[in-house]
Design an enzyme around this catalytic site. Structure first.
Site, PDB file in Angstrom:
ATOM      1  N   ASP A  64     -68.811  17.803  82.401  1.00  0.00           N
ATOM      2  CA  ASP A  64     -68.501  16.383  82.568  1.00  0.00           C
ATOM      3  C   ASP A  64     -68.745  15.674  81.236  1.00  0.00           C
ATOM      4  OD1 ASP A  64     -68.504  14.599  85.521  1.00  0.00           O
ATOM      5  OD2 ASP A  64     -68.562  13.542  83.595  1.00  0.00           O
ATOM      6  N   GLY A  86     -69.146   9.807  85.199  1.00  0.00           N
ATOM      7  CA  GLY A  86     -70.074  10.549  86.056  1.00  0.00           C
ATOM      8  C   GLY A  86     -71.526  10.193  85.740  1.00  0.00           C
ATOM      9  N   ASN A  88     -55.327  11.670  79.595  1.00  0.00           N
ATOM     10  CA  ASN A  88     -56.567  12.197  80.190  1.00  0.00           C
ATOM     11  C   ASN A  88     -56.293  13.138  81.365  1.00  0.00           C
ATOM     12  OD1 ASN A  88     -59.584  11.921  80.176  1.00  0.00           O
ATOM     13  ND2 ASN A  88     -59.170  11.405  82.311  1.00  0.00           N
ATOM     14  N   TYR A  91     -50.789   7.098  87.510  1.00  0.00           N
ATOM     15  CA  TYR A  91     -51.841   7.970  88.046  1.00  0.00           C
ATOM     16  C   TYR A  91     -51.211   9.116  88.841  1.00  0.00           C
ATOM     17  CZ  TYR A  91     -55.397   9.615  91.285  1.00  0.00           C
ATOM     18  OH  TYR A  91     -56.217  10.414  92.042  1.00  0.00           O
ATOM     19  N   LYS A  97     -50.865  13.386  87.808  1.00  0.00           N
ATOM     20  CA  LYS A  97     -51.294  14.514  88.639  1.00  0.00           C
ATOM     21  C   LYS A  97     -50.105  15.432  88.943  1.00  0.00           C
ATOM     22  CE  LYS A  97     -55.686  13.505  89.491  1.00  0.00           C
ATOM     23  NZ  LYS A  97     -56.816  14.417  89.408  1.00  0.00           N
TER      24      LYS A  97
HETATM   25  C1  UD1 Z   1     -55.575   5.326  95.776  1.00  0.00           C
HETATM   26  C2  UD1 Z   1     -54.451   6.279  95.655  1.00  0.00           C
HETATM   27  C3  UD1 Z   1     -54.930   7.682  95.930  1.00  0.00           C
HETATM   28  C4  UD1 Z   1     -55.985   8.009  94.925  1.00  0.00           C
HETATM   29  C5  UD1 Z   1     -57.100   7.047  95.015  1.00  0.00           C
HETATM   30  C6  UD1 Z   1     -57.941   7.306  93.788  1.00  0.00           C
HETATM   31  C7  UD1 Z   1     -52.226   5.461  96.130  1.00  0.00           C
HETATM   32  C8  UD1 Z   1     -51.244   5.133  97.172  1.00  0.00           C
HETATM   33  N1  UD1 Z   1     -53.397   5.938  96.581  1.00  0.00           N
HETATM   34  O1  UD1 Z   1     -55.939   5.267  97.158  1.00  0.00           O
HETATM   35  O2  UD1 Z   1     -53.895   8.597  95.769  1.00  0.00           O
HETATM   36  O3  UD1 Z   1     -56.448   9.334  95.079  1.00  0.00           O
HETATM   37  O4  UD1 Z   1     -56.632   5.689  94.946  1.00  0.00           O
HETATM   38  O5  UD1 Z   1     -59.102   6.687  93.805  1.00  0.00           O
HETATM   39  O6  UD1 Z   1     -51.984   5.291  94.968  1.00  0.00           O
HETATM   40  N2  UD1 Z   1     -57.940  -2.543 100.036  1.00  0.00           N
HETATM   41  C9  UD1 Z   1     -58.161  -3.869 100.383  1.00  0.00           C
HETATM   42  N3  UD1 Z   1     -59.141  -4.543  99.725  1.00  0.00           N
HETATM   43  C10 UD1 Z   1     -59.904  -3.983  98.754  1.00  0.00           C
HETATM   44  C11 UD1 Z   1     -59.672  -2.638  98.394  1.00  0.00           C
HETATM   45  C12 UD1 Z   1     -58.677  -1.947  99.049  1.00  0.00           C
HETATM   46  O7  UD1 Z   1     -57.502  -4.424 101.242  1.00  0.00           O
HETATM   47  O8  UD1 Z   1     -60.753  -4.692  98.197  1.00  0.00           O
HETATM   48  C13 UD1 Z   1     -56.893  -1.799 100.732  1.00  0.00           C
HETATM   49  C14 UD1 Z   1     -55.825  -1.250  99.796  1.00  0.00           C
HETATM   50  O9  UD1 Z   1     -54.804  -2.190  99.616  1.00  0.00           O
HETATM   51  C15 UD1 Z   1     -55.378  -0.010 100.580  1.00  0.00           C
HETATM   52  C16 UD1 Z   1     -56.631   0.455 101.314  1.00  0.00           C
HETATM   53  O10 UD1 Z   1     -57.503  -0.675 101.307  1.00  0.00           O
HETATM   54  O11 UD1 Z   1     -54.422  -0.367 101.533  1.00  0.00           O
HETATM   55  C17 UD1 Z   1     -57.307   1.621 100.628  1.00  0.00           C
HETATM   56  O12 UD1 Z   1     -57.452   1.308  99.249  1.00  0.00           O
HETATM   57  P1  UD1 Z   1     -58.266   2.248  98.245  1.00  0.00           P
HETATM   58  O13 UD1 Z   1     -59.599   2.564  98.828  1.00  0.00           O
HETATM   59  O14 UD1 Z   1     -58.224   1.588  96.909  1.00  0.00           O
HETATM   60  O15 UD1 Z   1     -57.457   3.618  98.198  1.00  0.00           O
HETATM   61  P2  UD1 Z   1     -55.890   3.900  97.957  1.00  0.00           P
HETATM   62  O16 UD1 Z   1     -55.286   2.849  97.111  1.00  0.00           O
HETATM   63  O17 UD1 Z   1     -55.280   4.154  99.286  1.00  0.00           O
END
Ligand code: UD1
Length: 345
Positions: free
Chosen positions: A31, A36, A92, A141, A145
């Site tokens: 790491d 981390g 990265n 992102y 991948k």
């Molecule tokens: C995203 C990526 C996923 C990735 C991960 C990395 C996409 C679609 N998904 O997950 O592939 O591995 O990040 O960390 O690109 N939300 C709120 N309020 C907040 C935070 C989040 O409403 O303050 C909602 C978001 O809009 C989403 C859900 O909660 O609908 C989950 O969000 P999050 O936990 O950030 O994960 P993803 O965006 O799904």
């Protein structure tokens, strides 16, 4: 015999290291500590500071330990940042790991498990999503991948690399020792819990006008320990049963690359509002929310079909949403002072 876990001081890397150690394997956590924490590396694992793009450092490590497999988890993970700074992510998450692949080739290490992501699918046509669904990432992102997955497929064909790309849906929850502490925090469950703990005034709900029953986005939350178990299965399969599809394709001179991707999710989606409701039950507190605009690049619904990994013997054990949130809440209360992230909402 040791497994090199890149990103081993991160959230998922530390839990994967824990699982490997419990399975009796030696763990070398590599790491660069950009995100981390040394104290996240479980006792029993060896932490080596270094970067997957540093060929000289990799040579040292491959010479020092009898490494027979690599689990590559070191990556940047913020979707929004990736849109603002695409080359940072491509460099990265895609370019640097190529140096790792070359080091593996030099040191004759053939087994590679990649932390990949549901973000490779972009806006899916339908859910649940199988590995055969089109891969059309909508942010750098996800592209970074997918590009690495493609590099692995070519390396498998021409250099005999054996690999599995594990496409995580939404990793969540904690073990007794390891939980989520990103800085800044952007993930829903830790943010909900920070709000429950009074560290944030409100949780922002990013959009409630999606085409879902309550209008908020639906995601497939998978417990981090269940994710970790899938890595053990993937490694075992590479050792014992190298992908027959690819060997057959190679022998037949087929031009297409066989996919060695595995989705990892529970196959059940929960909306943002359902997550908040579940967290209120777990924490026994009302969580203040405010409605905010949609976050760019958020698909309405992401739910996994994980049949391939299930067929390989994977059995997720912590599938209950409240149980997942409760594990994160327990971890947070025990490790709260170290686990604060920046408060911005
Ligand atoms: C995203 C990526 C996923 C990735 C991960 C990395 C996409 C679609 N998904 O997950 O592939 O591995 O990040 O960390 O690109 N939300 C709120 N309020 C907040 C935070 C989040 O409403 O303050 C909602 C978001 O809009 C989403 C859900 O909660 O609908 C989950 O969000 P999050 O936990 O950030 O994960 P993803 O965006 O799904």
């Amino acid at each position: 015999m040791a497994i090199l876990v890149t990103g081993g001081a991160g959230y998922i890397g530390s839990v994967v290291s824990e699982a490997l150690l419990e399975d009796g394997q030696e763990v070398i956590a590599l790491d660069n500590l950009s995100h981390g924490y040394p104290d996240a590396v479980p006792a029993g694992a060896r932490l080596e500071r270094g970067d997957v793009g540093d060929a000289g450092r990799l040579d040292e490590i491959f010479r020092q330990y009898a490494i027979d497999g690599v689990i590559h988890m070191a990556a940047f993970i913020e979707v929004g940042e990736s849109v603002r700074e695409p080359t940072k992510y491509l460099e990265n998450n895609f370019a640097r790991p190529l140096t790792l692949l070359e080091a593996m080739r030099r040191h004759k290490v053939r087994d590679f498990v990649l932390s990949s992501t549901a973000a490779v699918y972009g806006l899916p046509d339908a859910t649940p999503i199988a590995e055969s669904a089109p891969t059309r990432p909508i942010n750098p992102y996800g592209s970074s991948k997918l590009m690495l997955e493609t590099a692995l497929a070519w390396q498998a064909r021409s250099q005999g690399l054996r690999y599995a790309a594990l496409r995580y849906f939404n990793a969540a929850g904690a073990t007794a020792a390891s939980g989520e502490r990103h800085v800044p925090e952007s993930h829903l469950i830790p943010l909900v819990l920070e709000t429950a703990a009074g560290e944030r005034p409100q949780l922002a709900i990013f959009g409630d006008d999606y085409d879902t029953p309550d209008g908020t986005c639906i995601r497939d939350y998978i417990h981090v320990r269940d994710l970790a178990e899938a890595h053990l299965i993937a490694l075992r399969r590479l050792r014992d049963a190298p992908d027959a599809a690819e060997s057959t394709a190679r022998e037949a001179g087929a031009p297409q690359l066989a996919t060695r991707a595995y989705n990892l999710g529970n196959g059940r989606g929960f909306s943002v509002r359902e997550v908040i409701d579940a967290a209120e039950r777990v924490c026994g507190k009302k969580i203040p929310v405010r409605l905010a605009p949609r976050r760019p690049g958020d698909p309405a619904r992401l739910v996994a079909a994980s049949d391939k990994m299930l067929a390989a013997g994977w059995r997720p054990r912590h599938t209950d949403l409240e149980e997942i949130i409760a594990s994160a809440w327990r971890w947070k209360r025990q490790h709260a002072p170290a686990a604060k992230s920046q408060v911005s909402s």
